[in-house]
Design an enzyme around this catalytic site. Structure first.
Site, mmCIF file in Angstrom:
data_model
loop_
_atom_site.group_PDB
_atom_site.id
_atom_site.type_symbol
_atom_site.label_atom_id
_atom_site.label_comp_id
_atom_site.label_asym_id
_atom_site.label_seq_id
_atom_site.Cartn_x
_atom_site.Cartn_y
_atom_site.Cartn_z
ATOM 1 N N SER A 72 -9.436 2.090 3.026
ATOM 2 C CA SER A 72 -8.573 2.773 2.090
ATOM 3 C C SER A 72 -7.582 1.866 1.375
ATOM 4 C CB SER A 72 -7.810 3.877 2.810
ATOM 5 O OG SER A 72 -7.015 3.335 3.842
ATOM 6 N N LYS A 99 0.846 -1.209 0.000
ATOM 7 C CA LYS A 99 0.000 0.000 0.000
ATOM 8 C C LYS A 99 0.877 1.253 0.000
ATOM 9 C CE LYS A 99 -3.770 2.144 2.650
ATOM 10 N NZ LYS A 99 -4.601 2.051 3.866
ATOM 11 N N SER A 104 -9.500 -0.192 7.332
ATOM 12 C CA SER A 104 -8.974 -0.115 5.969
ATOM 13 C C SER A 104 -8.306 -1.370 5.440
ATOM 14 C CB SER A 104 -8.003 1.054 5.844
ATOM 15 O OG SER A 104 -8.740 2.225 5.640
HETATM 16 N N1 GLN Z 1 -12.622 4.416 6.363
HETATM 17 C C1 GLN Z 1 -12.072 4.864 7.616
HETATM 18 C C2 GLN Z 1 -11.715 6.320 7.514
HETATM 19 O O1 GLN Z 1 -11.998 6.901 6.549
HETATM 20 C C3 GLN Z 1 -10.887 4.038 7.991
HETATM 21 C C4 GLN Z 1 -9.673 4.378 7.230
HETATM 22 C C5 GLN Z 1 -8.512 3.550 7.606
HETATM 23 O O2 GLN Z 1 -8.629 2.545 8.296
HETATM 24 N N2 GLN Z 1 -7.349 4.008 7.187
HETATM 25 O O3 GLN Z 1 -11.162 6.884 8.382
#
Ligand code: GLN
Length: 484
Positions: free
Chosen positions: A153, A78, A177
């Site tokens: 993400s 990532k 994420s």
């Molecule tokens: N979707 C969540 C957010 O927008 C989690 C994101 C993540 O785990 N990096 O914060």
């Protein structure tokens, strides 16, 4: 079976038996990337030449008698995890063109093991989002239905795994994420316990919540990748000095006699009926394997979303202050004063969602509001952790969906941030409590994967992977492949 379809475990066996070389395997995966990437768009950067060079080096090491489960295995990383000599952008214009001078701890451990780094996968900007639509470069498409999001993400990593554009991958998880995109793409994703995997070289979003973990085709692969990246690191002050368990060793020990808890507060209106049905069926599978299912209560569940979005944004506003166009990041050179320069660089360098979060977080931390928002959220965070402590006294692990729905359409929620935040409802409490969890596929609804989550106690990664593996091996969801 084609080479790009192999799991880590299968590829390792073939490499050990000299039936394939790492160069063969890496070339096959790169060919797969060339064949499908224009439709999936899982990567921000593919480093084909350096991947083939590392594959050749891995083959030399193996010929010289070395072995490691990841020696010669092509992996995707990532793009919030820094990689020496491979650009790292965090999906942001702010870091476009940034070439890190060092490797993150996880990547240096992978390289030491001889893994091949294929490239960097797409992410919502600075990991803020649930769909990859917040990436400043492009949106990744769900390999099961290209008109839908892969989740986020770490959507690029999950989509790369599901479309066989890598053998395994790393993601990061601040509020879901790793698990949510794994669920949307029908693959396995492990969020380790806070402190288990070094955050050194992970670009910080919310430092008290962030963890790096594997997203792979199957549970055993997650175990192999986890064992390699986990463990104490003096460069991360929150790293915990505990031995890393042999997760793979006990993975097939089964669930006989284990108690699996189902939090009643998680099964509420708004959940897609097929998701609920799939979870209920999965519970029956575990029961047939000898586990006992018990209902538990997590009374503070309804506050998780508010607490997360206060704390995560507060930490993000502090962490992202460093990107000012002078010390780090995109720089506007036309400004006439220092302050104009900061403003212009940050206005242009950050996208809308990142700016929204910096503003929300700055507000929550500002004098006069601190006690009402930030401090109160911290107190409720403790109550949420206590819910877990009590629930996990009554059972060995918790079973929940990963998300209330299957993957939604690209563009469907992007203009409604609150609606988007709600899709994290089942995953973010685990980060607030600092515990571990794994997502695995448990069915399909209208051709889209349904995700199931197993949550466990601190440092119980081996136990939750054992529970996951028992279900996986009793079912066939992990063997399904999207047609691209
Ligand atoms: N979707 C969540 C957010 O927008 C989690 C994101 C993540 O785990 N990096 O914060």
């Amino acid at each position: 079976m084609e080479l790009h379809e192999l799991t880590i475990r299968q590829a390792h066996e073939l490499l050990v038996g000299r039936e394939i070389s790492s160069v063969d395997l890496t070339a096959a995966v790169l060919a797969r990337i060339r064949a499908v990437e224009d439709r999936v768009k899982a990567y921000i950067h593919v480093s084909a030449d350096s991947a083939l060079a590392s594959a050749a080096e891995a083959d030399r090491r193996r010929a010289a008698g070395e072995d490691h489960p990841l020696l010669g295995i092509p992996l995707a990383i990532k793009d919030v995890i820094v990689t020496q000599g491979i650009p790292t952008t965090c999906g942001s214009k702010m870091l476009q063109g940034f070439m890190p001078p060092y490797d993150s701890m996880v990547v240096s451990r992978l390289r030491r093991a001889g893994a091949v780094i294929l490239g960097k996968t797409n992410t919502d900007e600075f990991a803020m989002g649930s769909t990859t639509e917040n990436s400043r470069f492009h949106t990744t498409h769900n390999p099961w239905d290209l008109s839908r999001v892969p989740g986020g993400s770490s959507g690029g990593s999950a989509a790369a795994v599901a479309s066989d554009e890598c053998i395994g991958s790393l993601g990061s998880d601040t509020g879901g994420s790793i698990r949510q995109p794994a669920g949307f793409c029908g693959v396995a994703g492990l969020k380790p316990t806070y402190g288990r995997v070094s955050r050194n070289g992970l670009v910080a979003f919310a430092s008290s919540l962030d963890q790096i973990g594997p997203i792979c085709k199957q549970v055993a692969d997650c175990a192999m990748l986890f064992e390699t990246i986990a463990g104490y690191d003096s460069k991360d002050s929150t790293s915990v000095d505990l031995p890393v368990p042999d997760c793979l060793g006990g993975i097939a020990d089964g669930v006989r006699g284990l108690r699996l808890g189902v939090p009643k507060e998680y099964f509420v209106d708004g959940m897609q009926p097929e998701v609920n049905q799939a979870i209920q069926k999965a519970l029956k599978v575990w029961e047939s394997l000898g586990a006992e299912i018990v209902e538990v209560s997590m009374p503070h569940t309804e506050y998780c979303l508010s607490v997360y979005y206060l704390l995560a944004t507060a930490e993000a506003s502090a962490n992202l202050a460093r990107f000012d166009g002078i010390r780090y990041g995109y720089s506007d050179h036309h400004a006439e004063s220092l302050w104009d320069g900061y403003t212009a660089s940050r206005t242009e360098g950050f996208g809308a969602e990142v700016k929204r979060r910096i503003m929300l977080g700055t507000y929550a931390l500002s004098a006069g509001y601190y006690d009402a928002y930030y401090l109160k959220a911290q107190k409720v965070r403790t109550l949420i952790k206590q819910d877990y402590d009590r629930a996990l006294e009554q059972c060995d692990a918790l079973i929940t969906p990963t998300s209330p729905t299957t993957a939604y359409g690209i563009g469907e929620k992007v203009n409604d941030p609150l609606e988007m935040y709600l899709s994290d409802i089942y995953t973010l409490s685990l980060n607030l409590a600092g515990l571990c969890g794994i997502a695995i596929p448990c069915g399909f609804a209208a051709g889209l994967p349904i995700g199931l989550q197993i949550q466990g106690n601190a440092f119980a990664e081996a136990e939750i992977m054992r529970v996951a593996y028992a279900y996986e091996q009793a079912t066939e969801w992990h063997l399904a492949h999207p047609t691209l």
